[in-house]
Design a protein around this motif. Sequence first.
Motif, PDB file in Angstrom:
ATOM      1  N   ALA A  94       0.835  -1.207   0.000  1.00 38.03           N
ATOM      2  CA  ALA A  94       0.000   0.000   0.000  1.00 38.03           C
ATOM      3  C   ALA A  94       0.863   1.247   0.000  1.00 38.03           C
ATOM      4  O   ALA A  94       0.556   2.231  -0.699  1.00 38.03           O
ATOM      5  N   CYS A  95       1.956   1.215   0.762  1.00 31.97           N
ATOM      6  CA  CYS A  95       2.878   2.352   0.778  1.00 31.97           C
ATOM      7  C   CYS A  95       3.479   2.580  -0.607  1.00 31.97           C
ATOM      8  O   CYS A  95       3.650   3.722  -1.051  1.00 31.97           O
ATOM      9  N   ARG A  96       3.801   1.469  -1.300  1.00 36.57           N
ATOM     10  CA  ARG A  96       4.379   1.593  -2.645  1.00 36.57           C
ATOM     11  C   ARG A  96       3.397   2.264  -3.594  1.00 36.57           C
ATOM     12  O   ARG A  96       3.766   3.183  -4.336  1.00 36.57           O
ATOM     13  N   TRP A  97       2.139   1.834  -3.573  1.00 36.18           N
ATOM     14  CA  TRP A  97       1.147   2.406  -4.473  1.00 36.18           C
ATOM     15  C   TRP A  97       0.863   3.867  -4.150  1.00 36.18           C
ATOM     16  O   TRP A  97       0.639   4.688  -5.056  1.00 36.18           O
ATOM     17  N   LEU A  98       0.878   4.196  -2.879  1.00 38.87           N
ATOM     18  CA  LEU A  98       0.576   5.568  -2.462  1.00 38.87           C
ATOM     19  C   LEU A  98       1.812   6.467  -2.467  1.00 38.87           C
ATOM     20  O   LEU A  98       1.715   7.670  -2.225  1.00 38.87           O
ATOM     21  N   ARG A  99       2.966   5.856  -2.719  1.00 42.09           N
ATOM     22  CA  ARG A  99       4.246   6.585  -2.732  1.00 42.09           C
ATOM     23  C   ARG A  99       4.489   7.296  -1.400  1.00 42.09           C
ATOM     24  O   ARG A  99       4.872   8.466  -1.353  1.00 42.09           O
ATOM     25  N   LYS A 100       4.219   6.560  -0.335  1.00 41.22           N
ATOM     26  CA  LYS A 100       4.479   7.048   1.015  1.00 41.22           C
ATOM     27  C   LYS A 100       5.327   6.028   1.749  1.00 41.22           C
ATOM     28  O   LYS A 100       5.286   4.836   1.438  1.00 41.22           O
ATOM     29  N   LYS A 101       6.087   6.478   2.712  1.00 37.93           N
ATOM     30  CA  LYS A 101       6.887   5.582   3.534  1.00 37.93           C
ATOM     31  C   LYS A 101       6.153   5.288   4.839  1.00 37.93           C
ATOM     32  O   LYS A 101       5.588   6.181   5.468  1.00 37.93           O
ATOM     33  N   GLY A 102       6.182   4.027   5.242  1.00 41.22           N
ATOM     34  CA  GLY A 102       5.672   3.640   6.543  1.00 41.22           C
ATOM     35  C   GLY A 102       6.819   3.497   7.524  1.00 41.22           C
ATOM     36  O   GLY A 102       7.979   3.335   7.134  1.00 41.22           O
ATOM     37  N   HIS A 103       6.508   3.551   8.801  1.00 42.44           N
ATOM     38  CA  HIS A 103       7.526   3.469   9.851  1.00 42.44           C
ATOM     39  C   HIS A 103       7.195   2.316  10.799  1.00 42.44           C
ATOM     40  O   HIS A 103       6.085   2.239  11.333  1.00 42.44           O
ATOM     41  N   VAL A 104       8.176   1.430  10.991  1.00 39.86           N
ATOM     42  CA  VAL A 104       8.036   0.268  11.862  1.00 39.86           C
ATOM     43  C   VAL A 104       8.942   0.455  13.069  1.00 39.86           C
ATOM     44  O   VAL A 104      10.140   0.743  12.921  1.00 39.86           O
ATOM     45  N   TYR A 105       8.388   0.268  14.261  1.00 37.29           N
ATOM     46  CA  TYR A 105       9.134   0.413  15.510  1.00 37.29           C
ATOM     47  C   TYR A 105       9.144  -0.925  16.238  1.00 37.29           C
ATOM     48  O   TYR A 105       8.085  -1.537  16.453  1.00 37.29           O
ATOM     49  N   ALA A 106      10.336  -1.378  16.642  1.00 34.06           N
ATOM     50  CA  ALA A 106      10.464  -2.636  17.372  1.00 34.06           C
ATOM     51  C   ALA A 106      11.878  -2.722  17.931  1.00 34.06           C
ATOM     52  O   ALA A 106      12.799  -2.048  17.441  1.00 34.06           O
TER      53      ALA A 106
END
Length: 261
Positions: A94-106
Motif C-alpha cells: 500500500a505504501c508503494r502504491w501511495l508513494r508514502k513511507k511507513g515506519h516500523v518500531y520494534a
Amino acid sequence: MNKDTLILWGTGDSMGVPRVYCSCEVCSEARTTGLNRRFRSSAMLEAAEGELLIDCGPEWRTQMELLDKRFIGHVLITHAHFDHIAGLPEWADACRWLRKKGHVYAPADVLQTLRKQFPWLENQLIFHDCSAGMDWGNWRIQPWKVCHGKNGYSYAYRFDRTKPSSYSWAYCPDSINLNAEEKAPMFGLQLLILGTNYYKEPVDLATRSVYDMVEALELLEETNPDRALFTHMSHGVDFRTDYKLPARVTLAVTGMKLDLN
C-alpha cells in the motif's frame, strides 16, 4: 483537554476465531451471529501526534476496510510471529502504491527477524530500533522482554504520560509464567491489556505460551492495575459465558474504544 484513545482492532489468538477447521460451539457461533468472531490481536493508539498501530496481523486489510482507513504511517511490533506481523507485506505494498513511507518500531532483534523473513520490506518501510524506548508525543513507550512459554519470548510495552494528565498502561498480548523482573513494569498501571487464551487451559504448562484467565487473575492480584482487559482469546473463550470476573476485569471486544485519561 487530552483526547488520547485506544481502539482494539483485534482480540483473537494466533489462529483467530473461528478456526477454519473447527466446528466447536464457539467457532460455529462465530460463523453465524458473529458474537465470538475475533481477528488476531492488535490495537490503535490515537493521539494528537497521530495514529500508532500496535501489531499488524493477517486481517490488517479487513480491519482497515472496516474502519474506512486508506493509510496508516506507524506500526509498533511486539514480536515477529505470524499473527502479529503477517499484514506487513500488504501494508508495504500500500505504501508503494501511495508513494508514502511507513515506519516500523520494534526492538533490534525483532527488526532483524523481519529483515530475514521479508527482506524487501525496507524498500517501503523505515525500521526504527526502539530497544531503549521511544517517545510518541506525550507518551514515553518502553519495551520489555516477557516469557512466551514454549514460543520463547515476546515484548510487552508500557506507556507512560505525565502531561497534560498522568496515565500509565501496558500492552502484553503474549506472555506466561512471568518472573519478578518481568512483572515489574506492570505495577502502578491504570490499565493492563493482557493476553489470556482460555479461561482455564487443561494442558501441561510446559506446552503452553499464554496465560489463562485463572492465572491472569492471580497476576492482577499481585500487580493491582486499576483496570484490566483480557485479549488474545482463543475459541476456548465464549462471550456468551459469564466467567464471574471481578468488576475491574473485562473481556476485550473488537472495536472497543478506551479513553486514556
